[in-house]
Design an enzyme around this catalytic site. Structure first.
Site, PDB file in Angstrom:
ATOM      1  N   LYS A 198      -4.519  32.891  -3.355  1.00 37.10           N
ATOM      2  CA  LYS A 198      -4.973  34.112  -4.035  1.00 37.10           C
ATOM      3  C   LYS A 198      -6.488  34.028  -4.226  1.00 37.10           C
ATOM      4  O   LYS A 198      -6.985  33.660  -5.277  1.00 37.10           O
ATOM      5  CB  LYS A 198      -4.291  34.286  -5.390  1.00 37.10           C
ATOM      6  N   SER A 245      -5.888  31.105  -7.342  1.00 36.04           N
ATOM      7  CA  SER A 245      -7.105  31.729  -7.854  1.00 36.04           C
ATOM      8  C   SER A 245      -8.133  30.704  -8.339  1.00 36.04           C
ATOM      9  O   SER A 245      -8.672  29.941  -7.535  1.00 36.04           O
ATOM     10  CB  SER A 245      -6.716  32.714  -8.971  1.00 36.04           C
ATOM     11  N   ASP A 280     -14.595  20.396  -0.548  1.00 40.61           N
ATOM     12  CA  ASP A 280     -15.687  20.650   0.394  1.00 40.61           C
ATOM     13  C   ASP A 280     -16.868  19.707   0.168  1.00 40.61           C
ATOM     14  O   ASP A 280     -17.552  19.324   1.115  1.00 40.61           O
ATOM     15  CB  ASP A 280     -16.159  22.106   0.289  1.00 40.61           C
TER      16      ASP A 280
END
Length: 378
Positions: free
Chosen positions: A311, A286, A297
């Protein structure tokens, strides 16, 4: 017949929002069928059943058919959950979900009975004491694991790579969650361990970074998100922002336009661009995946360890008239690259798996942390 009509009315109200997208006659037939099944159970089942519990199970079954994270919380469970968010509660110290009819460990919490006993992320709890978990709801299984502080409980676990079931005897304790710990490693590496995303986690990390930055010799940082099951989205955004100067952090997409949002970093990297290495494992879920994914990224950090849990969804707690609630998935997270975290997770740049049954985070047996230190030392 009165019970049957009440049941049909209840389910009618539950399914009404879907009538526009489904054949109305088929839905009414299914509701009639459900009422017929209930009536047959009440009349013919070998044992007398608690009708209220049966309805709770039916509601929970509907929600859990959607995904592993949606669930029904009866009033007593909802009340206990609200108590536990205060940060101190009795139990074993594990974050769990339901998968394939058994309890799946998302992550053991640091310095709790479960983590000290050797419970690992990804373990499947198949038996609690002498009770098989198969067929139980998540709430029922959690209730079985609760008990008086100081009492013992036996968990039977299935683990990937192990042919035989494992048995753990654990003593229940008061669980006190300290979400942030920091240390100085090798005299010039700032180590920050984040175990959950609570209301004050970002402030604690900000303070720790300021303390470490006073040491002029700091050359790099390790952000340890292993076995961190997540928490507040707002904290994940703030903590990601501490290490970024600009760019998208995360976005959410939902059927509700109000839930379609994007969050961006503000200028100001608290570490002044120093080398950053993030540790993740299967217990990173999460909010942990949001931080690791955003930093990966933007090529701001090297991600080391194992693939994360996957998740990538947002759950809302929606109170009900009976003082219970439902936990319902209302949106999904997307990384700056546009990739969804759900069921995929974040993959490490450098894969280093845990080694041995004696593995414990931030001890001599922690081969992942040892590898990270060697990497930073060149």
């Amino acid at each position: 017949m009165k019970y049957l009509l009440i049941s049909i009315f209840f389910l009618n109200s539950f399914f009404l929002p879907n009538f526009a997208s489904a054949n109305e006659n088929d839905i009414y037939k299914k509701i009639d069928l459900f009422g017929e099944v209930l009536e047959k159970i009440n009349k013919e089942y070998v044992d007398e059943i608690n009708q209220s519990d049966s309805m709770d199970s039916a509601i929970n079954g509907l929600l859990q058919s959607l995904d592993p994270y949606s669930a029904y919380m009866p009033p007593e469970v909802f009340n206990e959950m609200q108590t536990e968010t205060s940060g101190e509660f009795g139990g074993l110290g594990i974050e769990v979900s339901m998968e394939a009819g058994v309890v799946k460990v998302i992550s053991p919490i640091d310095d709790t009975p479960a983590s000290r006993a050797g419970i690992k992320a990804g373990d499947y709890i198949v038996k609690i004491e002498d009770t098989q978990v198969q067929g139980k709801t998540l709430s029922e299984a959690v209730d079985l694991m609760r008990g008086p502080v100081g009492s013992n409980i036996e968990l039977t676990v299935r683990r990937r790579g192990e042919k035989k079931a494992l048995t753990f005897n654990i003593t229940r304790e008061i669980i006190k969650i300290q979400s942030v710990k920091a240390d100085l490693l090798e005299k010039d590496i700032g180590y920050i361990r984040l175990t959950s995303f609570n209301e004050n986690s970002s402030k604690q990390i900000e303070d720790k970074i300021e303390e470490l930055e006073k040491d002029q010799d700091i050359s790099a940082y390790i952000l340890d998100l292993r076995n961190n099951p997540g928490g507040l989205l707002s904290q994940a955004i703030k903590i990601s922002d501490f290490f970024l100067d600009n760019g998208e952090i995360v976005s959410t997409k939902s059927r509700q336009p109000s839930e379609n949002r994007k969050w961006f970093a503000k200028k100001g990297d608290l570490t002044k661009g120093k080398t950053l290495l993030v540790l993740i494992n299967y217990g990173s879920a999460s909010a942990s995946e949001i931080v690791a994914g955003a930093l990966k990224d933007h090529k701001r950090a090297i991600i080391l360890g194992e693939n994360s849990f996957g998740k990538g969804s947002v759950q809302s707690i929606i109170p009900l008239k009976n003082k219970g609630a439902i936990r319902l998935t209302v949106a999904k997270y997307y990384l700056p690259s546009g990739k969804s975290i759900s069921e995929v997770g974040v993959s490490p740049d450098i894969e280093v798996n845990e080694e041995g049954e004696e593995f414990r985070i931030k001890t001599e047996t922690d081969n992942q942390l040892n590898y990270a230190i060697k990497l930073l030392k060149g």
